[in-house]
Design a protein around this motif. Structure first.
Motif, short mmCIF file in Angstrom:
data_model
loop_
_atom_site.label_atom_id
_atom_site.label_comp_id
_atom_site.label_asym_id
_atom_site.label_seq_id
_atom_site.Cartn_x
_atom_site.Cartn_y
_atom_site.Cartn_z
N ASP A 13 39.30 45.76 23.52
CA ASP A 13 40.51 45.56 22.72
C ASP A 13 41.21 44.26 23.03
O ASP A 13 42.19 43.91 22.40
N GLY A 14 40.73 43.51 24.01
CA GLY A 14 41.32 42.22 24.31
C GLY A 14 42.36 42.24 25.38
O GLY A 14 42.65 41.22 25.99
N ARG A 15 42.98 43.36 25.65
CA ARG A 15 44.02 43.41 26.68
C ARG A 15 43.39 43.74 28.02
O ARG A 15 42.69 44.74 28.15
N PRO A 16 43.67 42.91 29.04
CA PRO A 16 43.17 43.27 30.35
C PRO A 16 43.92 44.50 30.85
O PRO A 16 45.09 44.66 30.57
N ALA A 17 43.24 45.38 31.54
CA ALA A 17 43.90 46.55 32.11
C ALA A 17 44.94 46.08 33.12
O ALA A 17 44.72 45.11 33.82
N PRO A 18 46.10 46.76 33.19
CA PRO A 18 47.18 46.29 34.07
C PRO A 18 46.74 46.10 35.52
O PRO A 18 47.15 45.17 36.16
N ALA A 19 45.88 46.97 36.03
CA ALA A 19 45.47 46.85 37.42
C ALA A 19 44.07 46.27 37.56
O ALA A 19 43.49 46.30 38.63
N ALA A 20 43.53 45.73 36.46
CA ALA A 20 42.17 45.21 36.52
C ALA A 20 42.09 44.02 37.46
O ALA A 20 42.97 43.16 37.46
N PRO A 21 41.03 43.96 38.26
CA PRO A 21 40.88 42.80 39.13
C PRO A 21 40.58 41.57 38.29
O PRO A 21 39.96 41.67 37.23
N LEU A 22 41.04 40.43 38.74
CA LEU A 22 40.78 39.19 38.03
C LEU A 22 39.55 38.54 38.62
O LEU A 22 39.17 38.80 39.76
N PRO A 23 38.92 37.66 37.85
CA PRO A 23 37.73 37.00 38.35
C PRO A 23 38.07 36.06 39.49
O PRO A 23 39.21 35.65 39.65
N PRO A 24 37.07 35.71 40.29
CA PRO A 24 37.34 34.76 41.36
C PRO A 24 37.75 33.42 40.75
O PRO A 24 37.30 33.06 39.67
N ALA A 25 38.63 32.71 41.43
CA ALA A 25 39.07 31.41 40.93
C ALA A 25 37.90 30.43 40.97
O ALA A 25 37.01 30.55 41.80
N ALA A 26 37.91 29.49 40.03
CA ALA A 26 36.81 28.54 39.94
C ALA A 26 37.22 27.19 40.51
O ALA A 26 38.39 26.93 40.71
N GLY A 27 36.24 26.38 40.71
CA GLY A 27 36.51 25.03 41.19
C GLY A 27 35.67 24.75 42.41
O GLY A 27 34.95 25.61 42.90
N PRO A 28 35.77 23.54 42.91
CA PRO A 28 34.96 23.19 44.07
C PRO A 28 35.29 24.04 45.30
O PRO A 28 34.45 24.28 46.13
N HIS A 29 36.53 24.51 45.39
CA HIS A 29 36.95 25.37 46.49
C HIS A 29 37.48 26.65 45.88
O HIS A 29 38.59 26.66 45.35
N PRO A 30 36.71 27.74 45.92
CA PRO A 30 37.08 28.96 45.19
C PRO A 30 38.47 29.47 45.47
O PRO A 30 39.06 30.11 44.63
N THR A 31 39.03 29.21 46.63
CA THR A 31 40.35 29.73 46.93
C THR A 31 41.46 28.74 46.59
O THR A 31 42.61 28.99 46.87
N SER A 32 41.12 27.61 45.97
CA SER A 32 42.15 26.60 45.69
C SER A 32 43.01 26.94 44.49
O SER A 32 44.11 26.41 44.35
N LEU A 33 42.54 27.81 43.59
CA LEU A 33 43.31 28.20 42.42
C LEU A 33 43.43 29.72 42.37
O LEU A 33 42.47 30.42 42.63
N VAL A 34 44.63 30.19 42.05
CA VAL A 34 44.85 31.63 41.96
C VAL A 34 45.56 31.95 40.65
O VAL A 34 46.30 31.14 40.12
N PRO A 35 45.35 33.16 40.10
CA PRO A 35 46.04 33.57 38.88
C PRO A 35 47.55 33.62 39.08
O PRO A 35 48.03 33.99 40.15
N ALA A 36 48.29 33.22 38.06
CA ALA A 36 49.76 33.18 38.12
C ALA A 36 50.30 33.53 36.73
O ALA A 36 49.58 33.92 35.84
N TRP A 37 51.60 33.37 36.56
CA TRP A 37 52.26 33.61 35.28
C TRP A 37 52.76 32.28 34.76
O TRP A 37 53.01 31.38 35.53
N PRO A 38 52.91 32.06 33.48
CA PRO A 38 52.78 33.02 32.39
C PRO A 38 51.33 33.27 31.98
O PRO A 38 50.42 32.54 32.37
N ARG A 39 51.16 34.34 31.19
CA ARG A 39 49.87 34.72 30.63
C ARG A 39 50.03 34.82 29.12
O ARG A 39 51.11 35.15 28.63
N TYR A 40 48.97 34.52 28.41
CA TYR A 40 49.06 34.39 26.95
C TYR A 40 48.03 35.29 26.26
O TYR A 40 46.87 35.30 26.64
N HIS A 41 48.48 36.03 25.23
CA HIS A 41 47.59 36.78 24.36
C HIS A 41 47.65 36.11 23.00
O HIS A 41 48.74 35.92 22.45
N VAL A 42 46.50 35.74 22.45
CA VAL A 42 46.43 35.12 21.14
C VAL A 42 45.90 36.17 20.17
O VAL A 42 44.89 36.83 20.43
#
Length: 187
Positions: free
Chosen positions: A129-158
C-alpha cells in the motif's frame, strides 16, 4: 525531476531473509515548489485539509496533469500533524498567485519542499500500500561509511493524485525518508 539522481541502490531487503520487504535507494534532494496547508492533527481533518488545498489549487489555475501531491510528516507522534502539499508547475505561475488568492484558505502558503536530502526512496510494488509500517525497521544507511547517515524527519509520501480526488483509498506512489549525518561515536 532532473536532479533526482540515484546515488546507490540497495539490492538487499530491509531484513535478511525477509520476504516481500520493500527495497530502498538513496537519492539526492529534489526541491519542489508547492502550495502547502498544515493539517492540525486528527484523522477527522485529514480529507478536509486535502479538499481545501485542492480546491485552492484549482481556483488559482495551478492544477495540471503533472501536479504532485505530497504529504510531509515531521515526527512519529500519533497527532497525524502533516503538511498537505500540491506542486506548482512553474515559478512563473506561482508568481501570479496573489495574497488574496492565498487568503481564501487560511494557512495556505507557497514553499519549497524536499530540498534538503539525501533521502531513502521507496516505490511500492504491486500488493504493497506504500505506507511503511509504523514500527518497521528501516534499511541500513548507504554510503561509503554505512553508519554515516541515519533516517530522520521530515518524511514524505507522494500520492498518485490529490487524496481529495482519489476516492476511498489514495495510492502512495513514493516514500522519501530524510537522511542526516549520524552523531559521532563517543570514546
Amino acid at each position: 525531476m532532473q536532479n533526482a539522481t540515484l546515488l546507490r541502490s540497495h539490492d538487499r531487503p530491509m531484513e535478511p531473509g525477509a520476504s516481500n520487504v520493500p527495497h530502498w535507494t538513496v537519492v539526492r534532494a529534489q526541491p519542489l515548489l508547492v502550495l502547502s496547508l498544515r493539517n492540525p492533527g486528527g484523522a477527522d481533518t485529514w480529507r478536509d485539509t486535502w479538499r481545501r488545498l485542492t480546491a485552492l489549487v484549482f481556483s488559482c489555475g495551478l492544477a495540471t496533469r503533472e501536479t504532485k501531491a505530497i504529504e510531509v510528516h515531521y515526527d512519529a507522534g500519533t497527532s497525524r500533524r502533516f503538511d498537505a502539499c500540491l506542486s506548482i508547475p512553474s515559478s512563473r505561475l506561482a508568481a501570479e498567485v496573489t495574497a488574496d488568492d492565498l487568503a481564501q484558505v487560511p494557512g495556505a502558503r507557497m514553499e519549497t519542499v524536499m530540498g534538503h536530502g539525501p533521502f531513502l526512496h521507496h516505490r511500492p510494488t504491486a500488493g504493497q500500500d506504500g505506507r511503511p509500517a509504523p514500527a518497521a525497521p528501516l534499511p541500513p544507511a548507504a554510503g561509503p561509511h554505512p553508519t554515516s547517515l541515519v533516517p530522520a524527519w521530515p518524511r514524505y509520501h507522494v500520492y498518485a493524485c490529490s487524496p481529495a480526488l482519489a476516492g476511498e483509498t489514495p495510492v502512495i506512489t513514493d516514500t522519501y525518508i530524510t537522511l542526516t549525518a549520524s552523531a559521532p561515536a563517543r570514546p
